[in-house]
Design a protein around this motif. Sequence first.
Motif, PDB file in Angstrom:
ATOM      1  N   GLY A 232       0.444   4.263  -0.899  1.00 41.38           N
ATOM      2  CA  GLY A 232      -0.174   5.499  -0.413  1.00 41.38           C
ATOM      3  C   GLY A 232      -0.143   5.583   1.109  1.00 41.38           C
ATOM      4  O   GLY A 232       0.181   6.622   1.677  1.00 41.38           O
ATOM      5  N   MET A 233      -0.487   4.474   1.766  1.00 37.39           N
ATOM      6  CA  MET A 233      -0.442   4.438   3.230  1.00 37.39           C
ATOM      7  C   MET A 233       1.002   4.559   3.717  1.00 37.39           C
ATOM      8  O   MET A 233       1.276   5.226   4.706  1.00 37.39           O
TER       9      MET A 233
ATOM     10  N   THR B 233      -2.142  12.507  -1.595  1.00 41.88           N
ATOM     11  CA  THR B 233      -2.351  13.544  -0.581  1.00 41.88           C
ATOM     12  C   THR B 233      -1.009  14.060  -0.080  1.00 41.88           C
ATOM     13  O   THR B 233       0.033  13.454  -0.292  1.00 41.88           O
TER      14      THR B 233
ATOM     15  N   TYR C  86     -10.638  10.392   6.712  1.00 37.12           N
ATOM     16  CA  TYR C  86     -10.106   9.204   6.045  1.00 37.12           C
ATOM     17  C   TYR C  86     -10.758   7.932   6.583  1.00 37.12           C
ATOM     18  O   TYR C  86     -11.076   7.017   5.820  1.00 37.12           O
TER      19      TYR C  86
ATOM     20  N   LEU D  10      -5.443   3.572  10.661  1.00 32.12           N
ATOM     21  CA  LEU D  10      -5.910   4.953  10.746  1.00 32.12           C
ATOM     22  C   LEU D  10      -6.624   5.221  12.070  1.00 32.12           C
ATOM     23  O   LEU D  10      -6.466   6.284  12.667  1.00 32.12           O
TER      24      LEU D  10
ATOM     25  N   TYR E 285      -5.605   7.165  -3.599  1.00 33.42           N
ATOM     26  CA  TYR E 285      -5.941   8.509  -3.146  1.00 33.42           C
ATOM     27  C   TYR E 285      -4.935   8.996  -2.095  1.00 33.42           C
ATOM     28  O   TYR E 285      -4.472  10.134  -2.150  1.00 33.42           O
ATOM     29  N   MET E 286      -4.582   8.115  -1.158  1.00 34.48           N
ATOM     30  CA  MET E 286      -3.630   8.484  -0.101  1.00 34.48           C
ATOM     31  C   MET E 286      -2.266   8.846  -0.683  1.00 34.48           C
ATOM     32  O   MET E 286      -1.586   9.723  -0.183  1.00 34.48           O
TER      33      MET E 286
ATOM     34  N   SER F 147      -5.878  -1.144   6.727  1.00 28.04           N
ATOM     35  CA  SER F 147      -5.628   0.304   6.669  1.00 28.04           C
ATOM     36  C   SER F 147      -6.539   1.030   7.648  1.00 28.04           C
ATOM     37  O   SER F 147      -6.124   1.983   8.312  1.00 28.04           O
TER      38      SER F 147
ATOM     39  N   SER G 184       0.856  -1.193   0.000  1.00 25.93           N
ATOM     40  CA  SER G 184       0.000   0.000   0.000  1.00 25.93           C
ATOM     41  C   SER G 184       0.886   1.235   0.000  1.00 25.93           C
ATOM     42  O   SER G 184       1.152   1.835   1.054  1.00 25.93           O
TER      43      SER G 184
ATOM     44  N   ASP H  18      -6.079   3.701  -1.244  1.00 29.32           N
ATOM     45  CA  ASP H  18      -4.626   3.772  -1.167  1.00 29.32           C
ATOM     46  C   ASP H  18      -4.068   4.660  -2.275  1.00 29.32           C
ATOM     47  O   ASP H  18      -3.145   5.443  -2.046  1.00 29.32           O
TER      48      ASP H  18
ATOM     49  N   PHE I 256       1.926   8.200   3.481  1.00 30.02           N
ATOM     50  CA  PHE I 256       1.214   8.970   4.493  1.00 30.02           C
ATOM     51  C   PHE I 256       1.869   8.823   5.865  1.00 30.02           C
ATOM     52  O   PHE I 256       2.102   9.812   6.566  1.00 30.02           O
TER      53      PHE I 256
END
Length: 196
Positions: free
Chosen positions: A66-67, A189, A166, A115, A185-186, A111, A64, A183, A70
């Motif tokens: 994106g995660m 960001t 989120y 979060l 999308y993350m 995820s 992942s 993911d 982040f």
Amino acid sequence: MKFFVEKMSLGFCGFFGRHFCQVMRQNFAQSCEKKLNDQINMELKACHQYLAMAYHFDRADISSPGMHKFFIQASAEEREHAEKIMKYMNKRGGAIILSSVPEPIPCFQSSLAALKHALQMEMEVNQHLLDLHTLAGKESDPNLCDFIEANFLQEQVDGQKVLADYIRQLERAQNEVGDYLFDKYMGATSGMHGDK
């Protein structure tokens, strides 16, 4: 001569540097100094936990990105916060005391679970900052109150809102395709606190 030898055994910088800190110290209560040290260690604990979370999501069986991105940014921000407080402590003539960092939670079921854990951590850090601000007010330390207000309080509220958003978005997208899209999308960001 005995005095000089004893002080040299403490180290030139240790004795004379600490003495100077005490000379320049003004209106900085020991209770505030202790609470600031606690805050530094909370920030470093969060930094360590976010780093563990980031690399959990970087594993080949999780994948992942994106995660990962982040939580890497979140880790860096927490370290920044700790360093900012340490610089402030030195300005006020305080002694920085770092404690050992507890072992972080190494992996998360999803995820969403990660979060939710992040939001819980941010709320604990925020509560500690609010308690520190209250203590500074009781100790009549307007400089410390200003430092906390200017550097942390709004940022904490903003970060909590981002995490809550989120969490809700991911709750609505609970299937593998939804998790994959979230993911992606993350990855686009700019972190919990946006671009600085």
